[in-house]
Design a protein around this motif. Structure first.
Motif, PDB file in Angstrom:
ATOM      1  N   ALA A   1       0.844  -1.182   0.000  1.00  0.00           N
ATOM      2  CA  ALA A   1       0.000   0.000   0.000  1.00  0.00           C
ATOM      3  C   ALA A   1       0.883   1.237   0.000  1.00  0.00           C
ATOM      4  N   GLY A   2       0.376   2.310  -0.572  1.00  0.00           N
ATOM      5  CA  GLY A   2       1.126   3.553  -0.566  1.00  0.00           C
ATOM      6  C   GLY A   2       0.921   4.343  -1.837  1.00  0.00           C
ATOM      7  N   LYS A   3       1.710   5.413  -1.978  1.00  0.00           N
ATOM      8  CA  LYS A   3       1.599   6.297  -3.134  1.00  0.00           C
ATOM      9  C   LYS A   3       2.989   6.650  -3.622  1.00  0.00           C
ATOM     10  N   VAL A   4       3.158   6.651  -4.943  1.00  0.00           N
ATOM     11  CA  VAL A   4       4.426   6.996  -5.567  1.00  0.00           C
ATOM     12  C   VAL A   4       4.208   8.203  -6.469  1.00  0.00           C
ATOM     13  N   THR A   5       5.045   9.219  -6.319  1.00  0.00           N
ATOM     14  CA  THR A   5       4.969  10.385  -7.200  1.00  0.00           C
ATOM     15  C   THR A   5       6.287  10.499  -7.952  1.00  0.00           C
ATOM     16  N   LEU A   6       6.201  10.665  -9.262  1.00  0.00           N
ATOM     17  CA  LEU A   6       7.420  10.782 -10.058  1.00  0.00           C
ATOM     18  C   LEU A   6       7.212  11.713 -11.231  1.00  0.00           C
ATOM     19  N   VAL A   7       8.320  12.233 -11.739  1.00  0.00           N
ATOM     20  CA  VAL A   7       8.308  13.091 -12.913  1.00  0.00           C
ATOM     21  C   VAL A   7       9.297  12.508 -13.915  1.00  0.00           C
ATOM     22  N   THR A   8       8.946  12.573 -15.195  1.00  0.00           N
ATOM     23  CA  THR A   8       9.833  12.054 -16.226  1.00  0.00           C
ATOM     24  C   THR A   8       9.694  12.903 -17.483  1.00  0.00           C
ATOM     25  N   THR A   9      10.454  12.568 -18.497  1.00  0.00           N
ATOM     26  CA  THR A   9      10.406  13.331 -19.743  1.00  0.00           C
ATOM     27  C   THR A   9       9.153  12.964 -20.532  1.00  0.00           C
ATOM     28  N   VAL A  10       8.792  13.845 -21.456  1.00  0.00           N
ATOM     29  CA  VAL A  10       7.646  13.580 -22.324  1.00  0.00           C
ATOM     30  C   VAL A  10       7.890  12.319 -23.148  1.00  0.00           C
ATOM     31  N   GLY A  11       9.153  12.142 -23.593  1.00  0.00           N
ATOM     32  CA  GLY A  11       9.474  10.977 -24.420  1.00  0.00           C
ATOM     33  C   GLY A  11       9.315   9.668 -23.687  1.00  0.00           C
ATOM     34  N   LEU A  12       9.813   9.589 -22.456  1.00  0.00           N
ATOM     35  CA  LEU A  12       9.691   8.354 -21.689  1.00  0.00           C
ATOM     36  C   LEU A  12       8.243   8.105 -21.268  1.00  0.00           C
ATOM     37  N   ALA A  13       7.513   9.190 -20.982  1.00  0.00           N
ATOM     38  CA  ALA A  13       6.100   9.044 -20.612  1.00  0.00           C
ATOM     39  C   ALA A  13       5.285   8.507 -21.782  1.00  0.00           C
ATOM     40  N   ALA A  14       5.728   8.824 -23.007  1.00  0.00           N
ATOM     41  CA  ALA A  14       5.028   8.325 -24.193  1.00  0.00           C
ATOM     42  C   ALA A  14       5.683   7.061 -24.747  1.00  0.00           C
ATOM     43  N   GLY A  15       6.744   6.589 -24.072  1.00  0.00           N
ATOM     44  CA  GLY A  15       7.475   5.426 -24.551  1.00  0.00           C
ATOM     45  C   GLY A  15       7.241   4.195 -23.711  1.00  0.00           C
TER      46      GLY A  15
END
Length: 313
Positions: A91-105
């Protein structure tokens, strides 16, 4: 508690500017709060507050003390969360940020598999790029970041790094797809759709193209990597991306990736990172372990296909 209540007292007084108000909020006697202040000041050998007619104000020593106290209290909250998670490790929550390319890859499929295996974990994913990726991690808006060309930054620690070169992306039936590697001089004879000027990817592309005497005039520029892939599929032109950006499309036979033969072409370092002074909670640690295994597996596969050099990890 593992830390003295006097830390909470000092923090609350700093927020309220008054012993009486702090005592009321903490539901303790004012005299008890005052004793804790005096005891800590004696222990440190310096006054923490200036006594003013209308309340208290932090001294220079007090400001340093409160900064440390708040870090300790935040760390304690994280510890409590991690201990609670031992009873419910999924259980829990994960917050992350990544590049547009990796998010669409490759990330959507990786995250989808993780959620299937860990249905009680909630994921908050933001896609961004450049300095804003670092800023979100530094400010604590997200737990972890994954991006390319992330500079060494105070307050940021690398959890893993991978060396990923750019290459040419084309339709599978394109004549250049028959070669294991392609030359830039051949690629620039084709129509090109490129990452927008000013992006980190375009900077890498410009460096790669700089030795060529031919002027480069792409038929389209965009900061949307998904748009670049769709245009390549449509036959509008070729583009430069890294193999992770098109990992899924290449596996499905929708696109082809070929490394560049030119020795001067610079690689894109990919980094998974977090805040230096912020320990990862159980859910985030679980996700980081899973993500790293997936990334290593993809890197290994790309190396076997000779899309990446053996030293990519």
């Amino acid at each position: 508690m593992l830390h003295s209540r006097k830390l909470q007292y000092i923090d609350e007084i700093a927020r309220c500017g008054s012993i009486r108000k702090a005592a009321a909020r903490l539901n303790v006697a004012s005299s008890a709060v005052n004793r804790q202040i005096l005891a800590l000041e004696e222990e440190l050998g310096a006054p923490l507050f200036e006594r003013l007619p209308r309340g208290l104000r932090l001294t220079a020593a007090g400001e340093m003390c409160v900064e440390h106290i708040r870090e300790v209290l935040k760390s304690y909250e994280k510890l409590e969360s991690r201990i609670r998670a031992l009873k419910m490790p999924q259980a829990g929550k994960v917050t992350l940020v990544t590049t547009v390319g990796l998010a669409a890859g490759p990330l959507p499929e990786v995250i989808a598999r993780f959620i299937r295996n860990n249905p009680r974990v909630r994921i908050n994913l933001r896609s961004d790029g450049g300095t804003t990726t670092i800023a979100m991690v530094l400010t604590g808006d997200v737990d972890i970041g994954l991006g390319f060309n992330i500079p060494a930054t105070p307050g940021i620690r690398a959890l893993a790094s991978f060396d990923v070169p750019i290459g040419v992306v084309m339709p599978p039936d394109h004549p250049l797809a028959s070669a294991k590697k392609v030359n830039l001089s051949d690629v620039v004879q084709e129509p090109l759709v490129l990452a927008q000027s000013g992006t980190s990817l375009r900077n890498v592309i410009n460096l790669a193209l700089s030795p060529l005497s031919l002027p480069i005039e792409p038929v389209l520029e965009t900061n949307a990597s998904e748009m670049l892939k769709l245009l390549v599929k449509a036959g509008t032109g070729l583009t430069f991306l890294n193999p992770l950006d098109v990992y899924s499309e290449c596996k499905r036979g929708e696109l082809a990736f070929r490394p560049l033969a030119d020795a001067h072409v610079r690689h894109q370092p990919m980094k998974l990172f977090s805040r230096s002074r912020a320990p990862l909670d159980a859910a985030t640690s679980l996700f980081v372990d899973y993500l790293l295994k997936e990334l290593v597996a993809m890197i290994d596969e790309l190396q076997e296909q000779q899309y990446l050099p053996p030293s990519a990890q």
